[in-house]
Write a protein that holds these residues in place. Sequence first.
Motif, PDB file in Angstrom:
ATOM      1  N   PRO A  45       0.808  -1.228   0.000  1.00  0.00           N
ATOM      2  CA  PRO A  45       0.000   0.000   0.000  1.00  0.00           C
ATOM      3  C   PRO A  45       0.833   1.267   0.000  1.00  0.00           C
ATOM      4  O   PRO A  45       0.391   2.301  -0.493  1.00  0.00           O
ATOM      5  CB  PRO A  45      -0.838  -0.121   1.276  1.00  0.00           C
ATOM      6  CG  PRO A  45      -0.099  -1.088   2.146  1.00  0.00           C
ATOM      7  CD  PRO A  45       0.561  -2.045   1.203  1.00  0.00           C
ATOM      8  N   GLY A  46       2.040   1.230   0.586  1.00  0.00           N
ATOM      9  CA  GLY A  46       2.876   2.422   0.591  1.00  0.00           C
ATOM     10  C   GLY A  46       3.227   2.869  -0.810  1.00  0.00           C
ATOM     11  O   GLY A  46       3.243   4.077  -1.107  1.00  0.00           O
ATOM     12  N   ARG A  47       3.491   1.934  -1.690  1.00  0.00           N
ATOM     13  CA  ARG A  47       3.821   2.280  -3.073  1.00  0.00           C
ATOM     14  C   ARG A  47       2.585   2.800  -3.811  1.00  0.00           C
ATOM     15  O   ARG A  47       2.677   3.709  -4.630  1.00  0.00           O
ATOM     16  CB  ARG A  47       4.413   1.071  -3.785  1.00  0.00           C
ATOM     17  CG  ARG A  47       5.766   0.646  -3.210  1.00  0.00           C
ATOM     18  CD  ARG A  47       6.453  -0.361  -4.085  1.00  0.00           C
ATOM     19  NE  ARG A  47       7.773  -0.697  -3.555  1.00  0.00           N
ATOM     20  CZ  ARG A  47       8.661  -1.474  -4.176  1.00  0.00           C
ATOM     21  NH1 ARG A  47       8.355  -1.996  -5.355  1.00  0.00           N
ATOM     22  NH2 ARG A  47       9.827  -1.723  -3.624  1.00  0.00           N
ATOM     23  N   ARG A 100     -10.585   2.678  -0.415  1.00  0.00           N
ATOM     24  CA  ARG A 100     -10.787   1.246  -0.646  1.00  0.00           C
ATOM     25  C   ARG A 100      -9.596   0.387  -0.251  1.00  0.00           C
ATOM     26  O   ARG A 100      -9.741  -0.826  -0.133  1.00  0.00           O
ATOM     27  CB  ARG A 100     -11.126   1.002  -2.120  1.00  0.00           C
ATOM     28  CG  ARG A 100     -12.487   1.546  -2.530  1.00  0.00           C
ATOM     29  CD  ARG A 100     -12.713   1.418  -4.033  1.00  0.00           C
ATOM     30  NE  ARG A 100     -13.998   1.974  -4.415  1.00  0.00           N
ATOM     31  CZ  ARG A 100     -15.130   1.265  -4.480  1.00  0.00           C
ATOM     32  NH1 ARG A 100     -15.127  -0.004  -4.166  1.00  0.00           N
ATOM     33  NH2 ARG A 100     -16.261   1.849  -4.848  1.00  0.00           N
ATOM     34  N   ASN A 101      -8.440   0.982  -0.049  1.00  0.00           N
ATOM     35  CA  ASN A 101      -7.245   0.184   0.195  1.00  0.00           C
ATOM     36  C   ASN A 101      -6.579   0.455   1.542  1.00  0.00           C
ATOM     37  O   ASN A 101      -5.549  -0.155   1.844  1.00  0.00           O
ATOM     38  CB  ASN A 101      -6.232   0.416  -0.929  1.00  0.00           C
ATOM     39  CG  ASN A 101      -6.687  -0.173  -2.245  1.00  0.00           C
ATOM     40  OD1 ASN A 101      -6.527  -1.362  -2.492  1.00  0.00           O
ATOM     41  ND2 ASN A 101      -7.287   0.651  -3.097  1.00  0.00           N
ATOM     42  N   PHE A 102      -7.142   1.354   2.342  1.00  0.00           N
ATOM     43  CA  PHE A 102      -6.603   1.643   3.665  1.00  0.00           C
ATOM     44  C   PHE A 102      -7.741   1.629   4.673  1.00  0.00           C
ATOM     45  O   PHE A 102      -8.883   1.934   4.326  1.00  0.00           O
ATOM     46  CB  PHE A 102      -5.914   3.013   3.693  1.00  0.00           C
ATOM     47  CG  PHE A 102      -4.673   3.090   2.842  1.00  0.00           C
ATOM     48  CD1 PHE A 102      -3.423   2.856   3.394  1.00  0.00           C
ATOM     49  CD2 PHE A 102      -4.770   3.382   1.492  1.00  0.00           C
ATOM     50  CE1 PHE A 102      -2.287   2.922   2.606  1.00  0.00           C
ATOM     51  CE2 PHE A 102      -3.637   3.457   0.696  1.00  0.00           C
ATOM     52  CZ  PHE A 102      -2.384   3.219   1.259  1.00  0.00           C
ATOM     53  N   VAL A 104       1.485  -0.998  -9.538  1.00  0.00           N
ATOM     54  CA  VAL A 104       1.110  -0.988  -8.119  1.00  0.00           C
ATOM     55  C   VAL A 104      -0.372  -0.791  -7.861  1.00  0.00           C
ATOM     56  O   VAL A 104      -0.850  -1.120  -6.772  1.00  0.00           O
ATOM     57  CB  VAL A 104       1.910   0.092  -7.350  1.00  0.00           C
ATOM     58  CG1 VAL A 104       3.396  -0.075  -7.558  1.00  0.00           C
ATOM     59  CG2 VAL A 104       1.466   1.501  -7.732  1.00  0.00           C
ATOM     60  N   LEU A 105      -1.140  -0.246  -8.814  1.00  0.00           N
ATOM     61  CA  LEU A 105      -2.560  -0.027  -8.559  1.00  0.00           C
ATOM     62  C   LEU A 105      -3.318  -1.348  -8.643  1.00  0.00           C
ATOM     63  O   LEU A 105      -3.099  -2.141  -9.562  1.00  0.00           O
ATOM     64  CB  LEU A 105      -3.141   0.972  -9.559  1.00  0.00           C
ATOM     65  CG  LEU A 105      -2.542   2.384  -9.536  1.00  0.00           C
ATOM     66  CD1 LEU A 105      -3.287   3.291 -10.504  1.00  0.00           C
ATOM     67  CD2 LEU A 105      -2.565   2.963  -8.139  1.00  0.00           C
ATOM     68  N   PRO A 106      -4.214  -1.611  -7.694  1.00  0.00           N
ATOM     69  CA  PRO A 106      -4.929  -2.894  -7.664  1.00  0.00           C
ATOM     70  C   PRO A 106      -5.839  -3.068  -8.872  1.00  0.00           C
ATOM     71  O   PRO A 106      -6.548  -2.131  -9.271  1.00  0.00           O
ATOM     72  CB  PRO A 106      -5.728  -2.814  -6.369  1.00  0.00           C
ATOM     73  CG  PRO A 106      -5.868  -1.360  -6.081  1.00  0.00           C
ATOM     74  CD  PRO A 106      -4.619  -0.709  -6.597  1.00  0.00           C
TER      75      PRO A 106
END
Length: 489
Positions: free
Chosen positions: A29-31, A146-148, A209-211
């Motif tokens: 997630p950091g990236r 959505r990712n954190f 890196v994007l889901p």
Amino acid sequence: MTTTTPAGPGSVPGPTPATSKDPGTDNRPGRLLAVVLAAQFMAMLDVFIVNVAVPTIGSELHASGAGLQLVIAGYSITYAVLLITGARLGDLLGHRRVHLAGLALFTAASLACGLAQGTGELIAFRLVQGAGSAVMIPQVLSLIQRNFTGEARARALGAYSAVLATGAAAGQVLGGLLVSADLFGTGWRPVFLVNVPVGIVLLAAGSRVLPRGDARAPERSRGLDLPGLVLLAAAVSLFTVPLVLGQEEDWPLWSWLSLAAAAVFFALFCGYESRIARRGGAPLIAPRVLRHPGIGLAVLRIIAVMAVNAGFLFALTLHIQGGLGYSALRAGLTFAPTAVVFGLVGLTWRSWPASWQGALIPTGFAVAALSVAGVGWALHGGGDGGTRLYAAFAGVGVGLALSFSPTLTTALATVRPEDAADASGLLATVTQLGQLIGIAAFGTLFLNRLESLGAPGAYTSADALLVCMYALAATATTGAVSGLVRRRR
């Protein structure tokens, strides 16, 4: 599927997003956060980076005053008009896909702007550039939502806030550096061309890196609500165009008629959206987002803080370049203390004592009010302000950061992931409208006061600036009062 994570001390409650381990995706997630915030920063730079390049653009392209105004404002017009549409497209087509498409469009338009041979071409490509930002930027908040989760989401939103408003001052600094450098004799063109290599790198990194999967794919069935989109686009266009061009054209009758028509179209939009919601349809903005606790007050605060931020930067730029005769480089570097302090405060306020948190927003507005008034006093009389000026600049950075970052984080931290697109589109649009209001209102105040004083010069420009800073301080005080009223409930 999502699971609920217990909220620890100081954490922000929220659902844990489902994650998919795609072999072609870097799931750290950091990236992800670094990539989307870099894109956000690049887009924010372009709202302001052109300001210090305007004199050079005007002389090289022989542009009229109205033409230069459109070069600056064309980006903001399409950006503001299409933001909510961009947010909904992310829900429909996938946030990763739409973000990368907007980034590609923005990068291509930046290249075209840098190569433009005439004012008309540059204006057209700036409109396209703003459209690319409008498609790209709403996905940033949606991807964060959505990712954190929990404290990680709060930290990510704090970083987002810092990047969002720091980009305004940083745009002035970078614009001054690039114009003054005159790389290879290209003059103003690097202020656009710098986006091309950055955009290419972000496209490559983003594809990695994007889901690829969306946690709430069923939400895409909501549709785009084309009638609502047309009504909202008409309302925002009728509102923003006179704000952008009114001062340049001396506020003709059409500008006032346009503002009145904007109110009519906005009322029609609200009525239509309410009917759609009652009938079980899919309105452009879900009513539950507007009813979410704190969203209404957050809208008011964001408009106030962004109006102060944009009005401060715009009026001060006019004074230091026009009144004091600073070069583009010196004018840009003048804003560095505000940008640096804003970024530091925006990234660290979450770690401050818990007993302070409830007072941060009204305190931030109060500090901003005192500091912008202090800038006016430091420059009063036509001088350079000395060390007092830089202390006041730092105070502006602290005040705006404490006004904006906690407001945005509090408003978004508990919004449900399925509402992320609507909330991000709404608040991003409000942010942009606040900036336009600030530039139009306080820019007009400064220029009208300067004109009424007669002969231009450092002294008269400083007098006009002082009046403008007082008005900015009054606006910030309004934000402080709204925070105190909310806190006593």
